[in-house]
Design a protein around this motif. Structure first.
Motif, PDB file in Angstrom:
ATOM      1  N   MET A   1       0.833  -1.178   0.000  1.00  0.00           N
ATOM      2  CA  MET A   1       0.000   0.000   0.000  1.00  0.00           C
ATOM      3  C   MET A   1       0.879   1.244   0.000  1.00  0.00           C
ATOM      4  O   MET A   1       1.831   1.335   0.770  1.00  0.00           O
ATOM      5  CB  MET A   1      -0.863  -0.016   1.253  1.00  0.00           C
ATOM      6  N   ARG A   2       0.585   2.186  -0.871  1.00  0.00           N
ATOM      7  CA  ARG A   2       1.351   3.422  -0.957  1.00  0.00           C
ATOM      8  C   ARG A   2       0.848   4.431   0.051  1.00  0.00           C
ATOM      9  O   ARG A   2      -0.338   4.697   0.151  1.00  0.00           O
ATOM     10  CB  ARG A   2       1.205   4.030  -2.342  1.00  0.00           C
ATOM     11  N   LEU A   3       1.768   4.996   0.788  1.00  0.00           N
ATOM     12  CA  LEU A   3       1.432   6.078   1.699  1.00  0.00           C
ATOM     13  C   LEU A   3       1.500   7.404   0.953  1.00  0.00           C
ATOM     14  O   LEU A   3       2.329   7.581   0.054  1.00  0.00           O
ATOM     15  CB  LEU A   3       2.429   6.142   2.854  1.00  0.00           C
ATOM     16  N   LYS A   4       0.673   8.342   1.347  1.00  0.00           N
ATOM     17  CA  LYS A   4       0.785   9.684   0.804  1.00  0.00           C
ATOM     18  C   LYS A   4       2.140  10.244   1.205  1.00  0.00           C
ATOM     19  O   LYS A   4       2.677   9.915   2.267  1.00  0.00           O
ATOM     20  CB  LYS A   4      -0.324  10.573   1.351  1.00  0.00           C
ATOM     21  N   SER A   5       2.690  11.091   0.359  1.00  0.00           N
ATOM     22  CA  SER A   5       4.013  11.649   0.625  1.00  0.00           C
ATOM     23  C   SER A   5       4.064  12.375   1.965  1.00  0.00           C
ATOM     24  O   SER A   5       5.032  12.240   2.716  1.00  0.00           O
ATOM     25  CB  SER A   5       4.425  12.605  -0.499  1.00  0.00           C
ATOM     26  N   ALA A   6       3.030  13.146   2.288  1.00  0.00           N
ATOM     27  CA  ALA A   6       3.009  13.899   3.544  1.00  0.00           C
ATOM     28  C   ALA A   6       3.064  12.962   4.749  1.00  0.00           C
ATOM     29  O   ALA A   6       3.770  13.239   5.729  1.00  0.00           O
ATOM     30  CB  ALA A   6       1.762  14.781   3.610  1.00  0.00           C
ATOM     31  N   ILE A   7       2.364  11.852   4.684  1.00  0.00           N
ATOM     32  CA  ILE A   7       2.365  10.887   5.795  1.00  0.00           C
ATOM     33  C   ILE A   7       3.726  10.211   5.895  1.00  0.00           C
ATOM     34  O   ILE A   7       4.272  10.045   6.992  1.00  0.00           O
ATOM     35  CB  ILE A   7       1.236   9.856   5.617  1.00  0.00           C
ATOM     36  N   TRP A   8       4.327   9.827   4.750  1.00  0.00           N
ATOM     37  CA  TRP A   8       5.633   9.181   4.779  1.00  0.00           C
ATOM     38  C   TRP A   8       6.684  10.111   5.378  1.00  0.00           C
ATOM     39  O   TRP A   8       7.478   9.701   6.228  1.00  0.00           O
ATOM     40  CB  TRP A   8       6.059   8.730   3.381  1.00  0.00           C
ATOM     41  N   VAL A   9       6.687  11.384   4.944  1.00  0.00           N
ATOM     42  CA  VAL A   9       7.665  12.352   5.457  1.00  0.00           C
ATOM     43  C   VAL A   9       7.498  12.527   6.956  1.00  0.00           C
ATOM     44  O   VAL A   9       8.473  12.526   7.715  1.00  0.00           O
ATOM     45  CB  VAL A   9       7.558  13.697   4.709  1.00  0.00           C
ATOM     46  N   SER A  10       6.269  12.652   7.413  1.00  0.00           N
ATOM     47  CA  SER A  10       6.009  12.814   8.845  1.00  0.00           C
ATOM     48  C   SER A  10       6.515  11.607   9.637  1.00  0.00           C
ATOM     49  O   SER A  10       7.180  11.764  10.674  1.00  0.00           O
ATOM     50  CB  SER A  10       4.511  13.013   9.076  1.00  0.00           C
ATOM     51  N   ALA A  11       6.234  10.410   9.152  1.00  0.00           N
ATOM     52  CA  ALA A  11       6.684   9.195   9.836  1.00  0.00           C
ATOM     53  C   ALA A  11       8.207   9.074   9.803  1.00  0.00           C
ATOM     54  O   ALA A  11       8.829   8.690  10.797  1.00  0.00           O
ATOM     55  CB  ALA A  11       6.038   7.963   9.198  1.00  0.00           C
ATOM     56  N   PHE A  12       8.820   9.420   8.681  1.00  0.00           N
ATOM     57  CA  PHE A  12      10.275   9.354   8.564  1.00  0.00           C
ATOM     58  C   PHE A  12      10.942  10.305   9.559  1.00  0.00           C
ATOM     59  O   PHE A  12      11.877   9.934  10.266  1.00  0.00           O
ATOM     60  CB  PHE A  12      10.696   9.690   7.133  1.00  0.00           C
ATOM     61  N   LEU A  13      10.441  11.535   9.653  1.00  0.00           N
ATOM     62  CA  LEU A  13      11.030  12.496  10.581  1.00  0.00           C
ATOM     63  C   LEU A  13      10.818  12.083  12.030  1.00  0.00           C
ATOM     64  O   LEU A  13      11.695  12.284  12.872  1.00  0.00           O
ATOM     65  CB  LEU A  13      10.472  13.895  10.316  1.00  0.00           C
ATOM     66  N   ARG A  14       9.689  11.476  12.319  1.00  0.00           N
ATOM     67  CA  ARG A  14       9.450  10.989  13.683  1.00  0.00           C
ATOM     68  C   ARG A  14      10.428   9.858  14.024  1.00  0.00           C
ATOM     69  O   ARG A  14      10.996   9.818  15.112  1.00  0.00           O
ATOM     70  CB  ARG A  14       8.021  10.504  13.840  1.00  0.00           C
ATOM     71  N   ARG A  15      10.642   8.943  13.072  1.00  0.00           N
ATOM     72  CA  ARG A  15      11.600   7.858  13.300  1.00  0.00           C
ATOM     73  C   ARG A  15      13.008   8.413  13.502  1.00  0.00           C
ATOM     74  O   ARG A  15      13.757   7.955  14.374  1.00  0.00           O
ATOM     75  CB  ARG A  15      11.592   6.878  12.135  1.00  0.00           C
ATOM     76  N   CYS A  16      13.371   9.408  12.710  1.00  0.00           N
ATOM     77  CA  CYS A  16      14.681  10.043  12.877  1.00  0.00           C
ATOM     78  C   CYS A  16      14.810  10.642  14.267  1.00  0.00           C
ATOM     79  O   CYS A  16      15.838  10.482  14.930  1.00  0.00           O
ATOM     80  CB  CYS A  16      14.893  11.126  11.815  1.00  0.00           C
ATOM     81  N   MET A  17      13.766  11.325  14.718  1.00  0.00           N
ATOM     82  CA  MET A  17      13.794  11.959  16.029  1.00  0.00           C
ATOM     83  C   MET A  17      13.994  10.914  17.125  1.00  0.00           C
ATOM     84  O   MET A  17      14.791  11.113  18.046  1.00  0.00           O
ATOM     85  CB  MET A  17      12.492  12.734  16.267  1.00  0.00           C
ATOM     86  N   VAL A  18      13.311   9.793  17.024  1.00  0.00           N
ATOM     87  CA  VAL A  18      13.434   8.721  18.011  1.00  0.00           C
ATOM     88  C   VAL A  18      14.864   8.178  18.040  1.00  0.00           C
ATOM     89  O   VAL A  18      15.387   7.838  19.091  1.00  0.00           O
ATOM     90  CB  VAL A  18      12.419   7.595  17.722  1.00  0.00           C
TER      91      VAL A  18
END
Length: 111
Positions: free
Chosen positions: A1-18
């Motif tokens: 399933m493809r995530l919307k770009s905005a959702i992917w970016v948000s999740a990626f930045l959250r993972r980076c922060m963690v």
């Protein structure tokens, strides 16, 4: 399933922060399907610029596929110059920058 770009970016930045990796959105693109480009600043004057791989955008596990468009010893200014040229043709692209001295912020180059 493809995530919307905005959702992917948000999740990626959250993972980076963690993981203790600082990251920020430099430029927002199209919410649904804008191409995402990630500048990995190594904080030593060099960087990687990762962009979407040609062909299939996702691998068999559903992860995004990446290519290195700019690699060390190139600088973040070199990466931004390339992206500025791309923006003339694709105003929908996302630019995300992360600071990771040791790696690629958890992303894998596939091609």
């Amino acid at each position: 399933m493809r995530l919307k770009s905005a959702i992917w970016v948000s999740a990626f930045l959250r993972r980076c922060m963690v993981e203790g990796v600082f990251g920020a959105v430099v430029r927002k693109g199209a919410e649904e399907a804008g191409a995402v480009h990630v500048i990995v600043n190594h904080l030593d004057g060099t960087c990687h610029l990762l962009g979407p791989a040609p062909g299939e955008a996702y691998d068999e596990q559903g992860d995004r596929r990446w290519i290195a468009e700019v690699a060390p010893p190139q600088t973040p200014a070199d990466a931004m110059a390339l992206l500025d040229r791309r923006l003339r043709f694709d105003p929908d692209l996302w630019i995300v920058e992360v600071e990771d001295r040791k790696g690629l912020a958890g992303l894998t180059i596939t091609a």
